[in-house]
Scaffold this motif. Structure first.
Motif, PDB file in Angstrom:
ATOM      1  N   ASN A 194      -9.402  36.651   4.473  1.00  0.00           N
ATOM      2  CA  ASN A 194     -10.867  36.618   4.420  1.00  0.00           C
ATOM      3  C   ASN A 194     -11.425  35.725   5.514  1.00  0.00           C
ATOM      4  N   ASN A 195     -12.691  35.918   5.817  1.00  0.00           N
ATOM      5  CA  ASN A 195     -13.359  35.113   6.850  1.00  0.00           C
ATOM      6  C   ASN A 195     -12.524  35.061   8.131  1.00  0.00           C
ATOM      7  N   LEU A 196     -12.125  36.217   8.589  1.00  0.00           N
ATOM      8  CA  LEU A 196     -11.267  36.285   9.773  1.00  0.00           C
ATOM      9  C   LEU A 196     -11.989  35.769  11.005  1.00  0.00           C
ATOM     10  N   LYS A 197     -11.202  35.156  11.882  1.00  0.00           N
ATOM     11  CA  LYS A 197     -11.721  34.592  13.113  1.00  0.00           C
ATOM     12  C   LYS A 197     -11.013  35.237  14.298  1.00  0.00           C
ATOM     13  N   PRO A 198     -11.647  35.223  15.462  1.00  0.00           N
ATOM     14  CA  PRO A 198     -10.979  35.816  16.644  1.00  0.00           C
ATOM     15  C   PRO A 198      -9.597  35.211  16.898  1.00  0.00           C
ATOM     16  N   GLU A 199      -9.413  33.941  16.581  1.00  0.00           N
ATOM     17  CA  GLU A 199      -8.114  33.315  16.801  1.00  0.00           C
ATOM     18  C   GLU A 199      -7.039  33.789  15.825  1.00  0.00           C
ATOM     19  N   ASP A 200      -7.425  34.601  14.842  1.00  0.00           N
ATOM     20  CA  ASP A 200      -6.436  35.208  13.947  1.00  0.00           C
ATOM     21  C   ASP A 200      -5.832  36.474  14.562  1.00  0.00           C
ATOM     22  N   THR A 201      -6.347  36.898  15.691  1.00  0.00           N
ATOM     23  CA  THR A 201      -5.831  38.083  16.361  1.00  0.00           C
ATOM     24  C   THR A 201      -4.372  37.893  16.735  1.00  0.00           C
ATOM     25  N   ALA A 202      -3.518  38.810  16.275  1.00  0.00           N
ATOM     26  CA  ALA A 202      -2.078  38.693  16.516  1.00  0.00           C
ATOM     27  C   ALA A 202      -1.381  39.898  15.898  1.00  0.00           C
ATOM     28  N   ASP A 203      -0.099  40.003  16.201  1.00  0.00           N
ATOM     29  CA  ASP A 203       0.768  40.916  15.458  1.00  0.00           C
ATOM     30  C   ASP A 203       1.301  40.151  14.255  1.00  0.00           C
ATOM     31  N   TYR A 204       1.190  40.740  13.089  1.00  0.00           N
ATOM     32  CA  TYR A 204       1.620  40.092  11.858  1.00  0.00           C
ATOM     33  C   TYR A 204       2.921  40.734  11.369  1.00  0.00           C
ATOM     34  N   TYR A 205       3.884  39.879  11.066  1.00  0.00           N
ATOM     35  CA  TYR A 205       5.205  40.328  10.662  1.00  0.00           C
ATOM     36  C   TYR A 205       5.545  39.818   9.268  1.00  0.00           C
ATOM     37  N   CYS A 206       6.217  40.662   8.514  1.00  0.00           N
ATOM     38  CA  CYS A 206       6.715  40.284   7.203  1.00  0.00           C
ATOM     39  C   CYS A 206       8.179  39.878   7.329  1.00  0.00           C
ATOM     40  N   ASN A 207       8.554  38.840   6.612  1.00  0.00           N
ATOM     41  CA  ASN A 207       9.938  38.376   6.575  1.00  0.00           C
ATOM     42  C   ASN A 207      10.352  38.170   5.130  1.00  0.00           C
ATOM     43  N   ALA A 208      11.557  38.610   4.810  1.00  0.00           N
ATOM     44  CA  ALA A 208      12.063  38.423   3.446  1.00  0.00           C
ATOM     45  C   ALA A 208      13.498  37.928   3.497  1.00  0.00           C
ATOM     46  N   ARG A 209      13.780  36.962   2.640  1.00  0.00           N
ATOM     47  CA  ARG A 209      15.131  36.397   2.538  1.00  0.00           C
ATOM     48  C   ARG A 209      15.551  36.448   1.074  1.00  0.00           C
ATOM     49  N   VAL A 264      12.427  34.378  -0.894  1.00  0.00           N
ATOM     50  CA  VAL A 264      11.218  33.947  -0.191  1.00  0.00           C
ATOM     51  C   VAL A 264      10.723  35.113   0.652  1.00  0.00           C
ATOM     52  N   ILE A 265       9.439  35.369   0.554  1.00  0.00           N
ATOM     53  CA  ILE A 265       8.821  36.388   1.401  1.00  0.00           C
ATOM     54  C   ILE A 265       7.651  35.749   2.102  1.00  0.00           C
ATOM     55  N   GLY A 266       7.516  36.069   3.374  1.00  0.00           N
ATOM     56  CA  GLY A 266       6.482  35.389   4.137  1.00  0.00           C
ATOM     57  C   GLY A 266       5.856  36.276   5.188  1.00  0.00           C
ATOM     58  N   TRP A 267       4.741  35.805   5.674  1.00  0.00           N
ATOM     59  CA  TRP A 267       4.026  36.452   6.764  1.00  0.00           C
ATOM     60  C   TRP A 267       4.017  35.511   7.965  1.00  0.00           C
ATOM     61  N   TYR A 268       4.350  36.068   9.111  1.00  0.00           N
ATOM     62  CA  TYR A 268       4.307  35.349  10.371  1.00  0.00           C
ATOM     63  C   TYR A 268       3.383  36.120  11.311  1.00  0.00           C
ATOM     64  N   ARG A 269       2.942  35.441  12.348  1.00  0.00           N
ATOM     65  CA  ARG A 269       2.137  36.133  13.351  1.00  0.00           C
ATOM     66  C   ARG A 269       2.489  35.649  14.740  1.00  0.00           C
ATOM     67  N   GLN A 270       2.246  36.523  15.688  1.00  0.00           N
ATOM     68  CA  GLN A 270       2.500  36.182  17.084  1.00  0.00           C
ATOM     69  C   GLN A 270       1.375  36.732  17.938  1.00  0.00           C
ATOM     70  N   ALA A 271       0.671  35.821  18.566  1.00  0.00           N
ATOM     71  CA  ALA A 271      -0.401  36.199  19.481  1.00  0.00           C
ATOM     72  C   ALA A 271       0.184  36.343  20.885  1.00  0.00           C
TER      73      ALA A 271
END
Length: 121
Positions: free
Chosen positions: A83-98, A33-40
């Protein structure tokens, strides 16, 4: 061990698009599983999207219809098209892989260092 490196973040205006890339390297491995997480700022890290080896995907409700996760198993790379990014998408985005390291048959759970996404209004 498996190392993850994210790229593709930046500053974009609301309504714009970005494509994040997560490249995995290290010992011979299989990513389950590979995923994207974010933290504002001031908020907890949250799941944005994830993809299983078999192809199933899962998205946070807030990004459904706007973000798309994909992966290239041959290249050990994952992408997040936003796509269609919004101000509330502002964050640090992290990749995770298991997954599993082939040589040792031990599982791994790795995180990248993150890439910053800023969406201006």
């Amino acid at each position: 061990q498996v190392q993850l490196v994210e790229s593709g973040g930046g500053l974009v205006q609301a309504g714009g698009s970005l494509r994040l890339t997560c490249a995995a390297s290290g010992s011979t491995f299989v990513i389950g599983v590979i995923g994207w997480y974010r933290q504002a700022p001031g908020k907890q890290r949250e799941l944005v999207a994830e993809s299983s080896f078999g192809g199933s995907t899962n998205y946070a409700d807030s990004v459904k219809g706007r973000f798309t996760i994909s992966r290239d198993n041959a290249k050990n790379t994952a992408y997040l098209q936003m796509n269609n990014l919004k101000p509330e998408d502002t964050a640090d985005y992290y990749c995770n892989a298991r997954g599993v390291v082939i040589a040792t048959t031990k599982g791994f759970d790795s995180w990248g260092r993150g890439t910053q996404v800023t969406v201006s209004s």
